[in-house]
Design an enzyme around this catalytic site. Structure first.
Site, PDB file in Angstrom:
ATOM      1  N   LYS A 179      -7.992 -23.401 -18.408  1.00 47.01           N
ATOM      2  CA  LYS A 179      -8.829 -22.201 -18.334  1.00 47.01           C
ATOM      3  C   LYS A 179      -9.584 -22.210 -16.994  1.00 47.01           C
ATOM      4  CE  LYS A 179     -11.015 -20.795 -21.989  1.00 47.01           C
ATOM      5  NZ  LYS A 179     -11.855 -20.772 -23.222  1.00 47.01           N
TER       6      LYS A 179
HETATM    7  C1  E4P Z   1     -13.009 -18.064 -24.796  1.00 42.65           C
HETATM    8  O1  E4P Z   1     -12.350 -18.143 -23.785  1.00 42.65           O
HETATM    9  C2  E4P Z   1     -14.471 -18.008 -24.737  1.00 42.65           C
HETATM   10  O2  E4P Z   1     -14.901 -19.199 -24.141  1.00 42.65           O
HETATM   11  C3  E4P Z   1     -15.178 -17.835 -26.035  1.00 42.65           C
HETATM   12  O3  E4P Z   1     -14.391 -17.115 -26.959  1.00 42.65           O
HETATM   13  C4  E4P Z   1     -16.532 -17.235 -25.856  1.00 42.65           C
HETATM   14  O4  E4P Z   1     -17.073 -16.964 -27.100  1.00 42.65           O
HETATM   15  P1  E4P Z   1     -18.647 -16.665 -27.299  1.00 42.65           P
HETATM   16  O5  E4P Z   1     -18.967 -15.415 -26.569  1.00 42.65           O
HETATM   17  O6  E4P Z   1     -18.812 -16.506 -28.774  1.00 42.65           O
HETATM   18  O7  E4P Z   1     -19.388 -17.852 -26.768  1.00 42.65           O
END
Ligand code: E4P
Length: 220
Positions: A85
């Site tokens: 990521k």
């Molecule tokens: C995924 O890539 C994100 O890191 C994640 O879904 C963020 O979620 P949140 O907004 O609930 O922290």
């Protein structure tokens, strides 16, 4: 479609892998920090909880492209098929291009806009993660962002998949799937809510009561 859990809770993954058709597990630095396990420990445990199969996602912490690439290599040394990521910043876009050239799969993350997400796909990202609830929380329209991103990828970067993320409600996740997203990642509570209806428990209890009344046992 590909369904992921967004968590570092190994036991929960093990339990839910028996219930849901999981494609794997996504994490982000906050999720990993909450579990307090270093990635070298956590990622193999998550893979085992998935039965040894499934895609894992972990994020780089560096902010400069060359360092992001170094960290991506380290993550892939822990789990060889891991998807890296990369936040979609200008440096992140440069890193995604370099990683594509190395054959390392990436997900463009921290996506708050459809154009931002599209450019990560054009740089070579295999997945793009729009933050649905966080966009809503800023006064934007998370679902509309996903709808536009999905259309842009279909038209201009069909190799890439939207992996919709940041959900607080089942409705948000359903709307993304209805918009044509091929993949979503759910926090544990939202995943469980999607199959939890009090009326179902009541219906099953009534079936049992009627059966017991007629046959004096619960089994067929
Ligand atoms: C995924 O890539 C994100 O890191 C994640 O879904 C963020 O979620 P949140 O907004 O609930 O922290």
């Amino acid at each position: 479609m590909e369904l992921y859990l967004d968590t570092s809770d190994v036991q929960a993954v093990k339990k839910l892998a028996a219930i849901f058709p999981l494609a794997g597990v996504t994490t982000n630095p906050s999720i990993v920090a909450a579990g307090k396990k270093p990635l070298e420990v956590l990622l193999p445990e998550l893979l085992e909880a998935l039965g040894g199969q499934g895609r894992l996602f972990a994020q780089v912490m560096a902010t400069q492209a060359e360092e992001m690439v170094e960290e991506a290599r380290k993550l892939r040394a822990i789990v060889s098929h891991l998807v890296v990521k990369v936040p979609v910043t200008p440096q992140g876009l440069a890193a995604i291009k370099l990683l594509k050239a190395e054959g390392i799969p990436t997900l463009g993350t921290a996506v708050y806009g459809a154009a931002q997400g599209m450019f990560s796909a054009l740089a070579g990202a295999d997945y793009v993660a729009p933050y649905v609830n966080r966009v809503d929380a800023q006064g934007g329209d998370g679902i509309q962002t996903v709808v536009e991103l999905q259309q842009l990828l279909t038209l201009h970067a069909p190799h890439a998949k939207v992996l919709a993320a940041s959900f607080k409600t089942p409705r948000q996740a359903l709307d993304c799937l209805l918009a044509g997203c091929e993949s979503i990642t759910l926090p544990l509570d939202v995943a469980q809510q999607m199959i939890s209806y009090p009326a179902v428990d009541a219906a099953v209890a009534k079936f049992e009561q009627d059966w017991m009344g007629a046959f004096g046992r619960k089994s067929i």
